[in-house]
Enzyme design. Sequence first.
Site, short mmCIF file in Angstrom:
data_model
loop_
_atom_site.label_atom_id
_atom_site.label_comp_id
_atom_site.label_asym_id
_atom_site.label_seq_id
_atom_site.Cartn_x
_atom_site.Cartn_y
_atom_site.Cartn_z
N HIS A 268 8.90 -126.83 46.11
CA HIS A 268 7.84 -126.03 46.72
C HIS A 268 6.47 -126.64 46.41
O HIS A 268 5.68 -126.92 47.32
CB HIS A 268 7.93 -124.59 46.20
CG HIS A 268 6.89 -123.67 46.75
ND1 HIS A 268 7.13 -122.82 47.80
CD2 HIS A 268 5.59 -123.48 46.40
CE1 HIS A 268 6.02 -122.14 48.08
NE2 HIS A 268 5.07 -122.52 47.24
N GLU A 269 6.20 -126.87 45.13
CA GLU A 269 4.88 -127.40 44.76
C GLU A 269 4.72 -128.83 45.29
O GLU A 269 3.61 -129.23 45.66
CB GLU A 269 4.67 -127.34 43.24
CG GLU A 269 4.73 -125.93 42.64
CD GLU A 269 3.77 -124.92 43.28
OE1 GLU A 269 2.73 -125.34 43.81
OE2 GLU A 269 4.10 -123.71 43.27
N HIS A 272 3.43 -128.62 48.75
CA HIS A 272 1.96 -128.46 48.74
C HIS A 272 1.31 -129.82 48.45
O HIS A 272 0.32 -130.20 49.08
CB HIS A 272 1.54 -127.48 47.64
CG HIS A 272 1.75 -126.03 47.97
ND1 HIS A 272 1.20 -125.44 49.08
CD2 HIS A 272 2.42 -125.04 47.32
CE1 HIS A 272 1.53 -124.14 49.10
NE2 HIS A 272 2.27 -123.88 48.05
N GLU A 298 1.10 -123.13 52.85
CA GLU A 298 2.39 -122.55 52.46
C GLU A 298 3.51 -123.01 53.40
O GLU A 298 4.66 -123.11 52.99
CB GLU A 298 2.27 -121.02 52.45
CG GLU A 298 3.38 -120.29 51.72
CD GLU A 298 3.41 -120.53 50.21
OE1 GLU A 298 2.49 -121.18 49.66
OE2 GLU A 298 4.38 -120.07 49.58
ZN ZN Z 1 3.05 -121.95 47.59
#
Ligand code: ZN
Length: 505
Positions: A268-269, A272, A298
């Site tokens: 997830h990170e 980003h 996101e």
């Molecule tokens: Zn996030």
Amino acid sequence: MRNHQQTFDQLRAHARDTALLAATQAALEWDEHTKMPPAAAEFRAEQLTLLAGMIHQRRTDPKLGDWLAELADSPLAAEPHSETGTTIRQLRREHDKHVKLPQSLVEELARTASLAQHAWQQARTKDDYASFAPHLAKTFELKRAQAEALGYDDSPYDPLLDDFEPQERTANVAAVLSELREALIPLVAEIAGSQRRPDVQILARRYPIDVQEQFAKQASAAIGFSYERGRLDVTAHPFCTGLGPNDCRITTRYDERHFNSAFFGTLHEAGHGIYDQGLPGDWYGLPPGEAVSLGIHESQSRMWENLVGRSRAFWEHFYPTAQAQFPDALADVALDAFYFAINDVRPSLVRVEADEATYNLHILIRFEMEQALLADDLPIDDVPAAWNEKYHQYLGIRPPGDADGVLQDVHWSAGLVGYFPTYALGNLYAAQFFAQAENELGDLSADFASGQFEPLRAWLAEKIHRHGQCYSAAELVQNATGKPLSHGPLIAQLRAKLAPLYGLN
Ligand code: ZN
């Protein structure tokens, strides 16, 4: 006749120096959350307060207003999607907002948020909504004042949403999310009624932390996060922060008895981070070099975490490595059993622990409630009951208390009203971008199964990352996919994945 280019260069240099200060602030904050010894907290707070003051002063510098006024009708502003046009437009938007908010309101918002967060922490520990209620009332009273000061056409929620999803309208978001809700509630209910359940205990076996770190780094590098231009470290609450055009920091937390949290948290990170690493570095800290919105940000993290990282094809490639690295936990587990376990869907009380499908219902509840609170349609004392009723309606469960109910999130106490919908928008954008990438690139699962992630990353860089703020989120979606945002692709993807797993029709 003034030279517009000189004025623009002054504006750009001023904004760039502000960005240097903001990146310094981010470096100190990163250190605070990863490495700083506890006794240093007070001195660090002094440093951060000084920097915050300097940055605020620069962003409200009257010179900016003069320069922007001079450039507003210049040829440099004529092409709205050019770098100069984007810089002038976006700095103008930001400046106008600053000017509209009275200093006294800004200070009262900050003071109230600080007191409310403290009260929220205590109330949550004691499961005592009543002690937080006056702070919540005050917060929404000030948010109404903020909306009035900023001005709006349709809904007081519009100017608040604009802080997180610039140029988006509440009515648009509400329309898309209510269609999503109507399709999602029956899907989640069908799954809840299914007799099939994955064995999630296999994810709670022993996963040595040093091996988890190695594996998470390997997978995040494979999907395109550059460790030449970034780092992964440990923190209590994972985040991604940019300390400069070639310095993106991502963080995670490890639990020896839970495979998912570090692995999918890192993907997830890293998602980003891949976005940040794809922004034009020459414009770092200026609108053409900055992310367009929280929802688009996101969408990038959710895409790599869920649409890629929770796909069967991804694990066709990575599962043999996982089995070799975690032999005690996974040697006797078949790929299909593992794949089902990481796609476990079940209604739960806590947003941050929710799965890919039910997550959006948690967001809808908050989005609907904060609009009602802002409109003064929901009495503060009725908030917990309204919250619990919505959980019952949407997810078929009822929180036993407020700590795992209305008190679970920090956002409202921190004055972040209008933030929640960006999480669901992220899921919707991700699904629509992914569907379009597959239209153009062909079936991506064949790529993933052979460890090829670069075609998708390059597509995202071309369609989204490199544009910075040159287009709004809605324009990016329209340009990249040829359609406005819709709930269709997300529902289609969830069904395509979950129906076979849960034996749905
Ligand atoms: Zn996030």
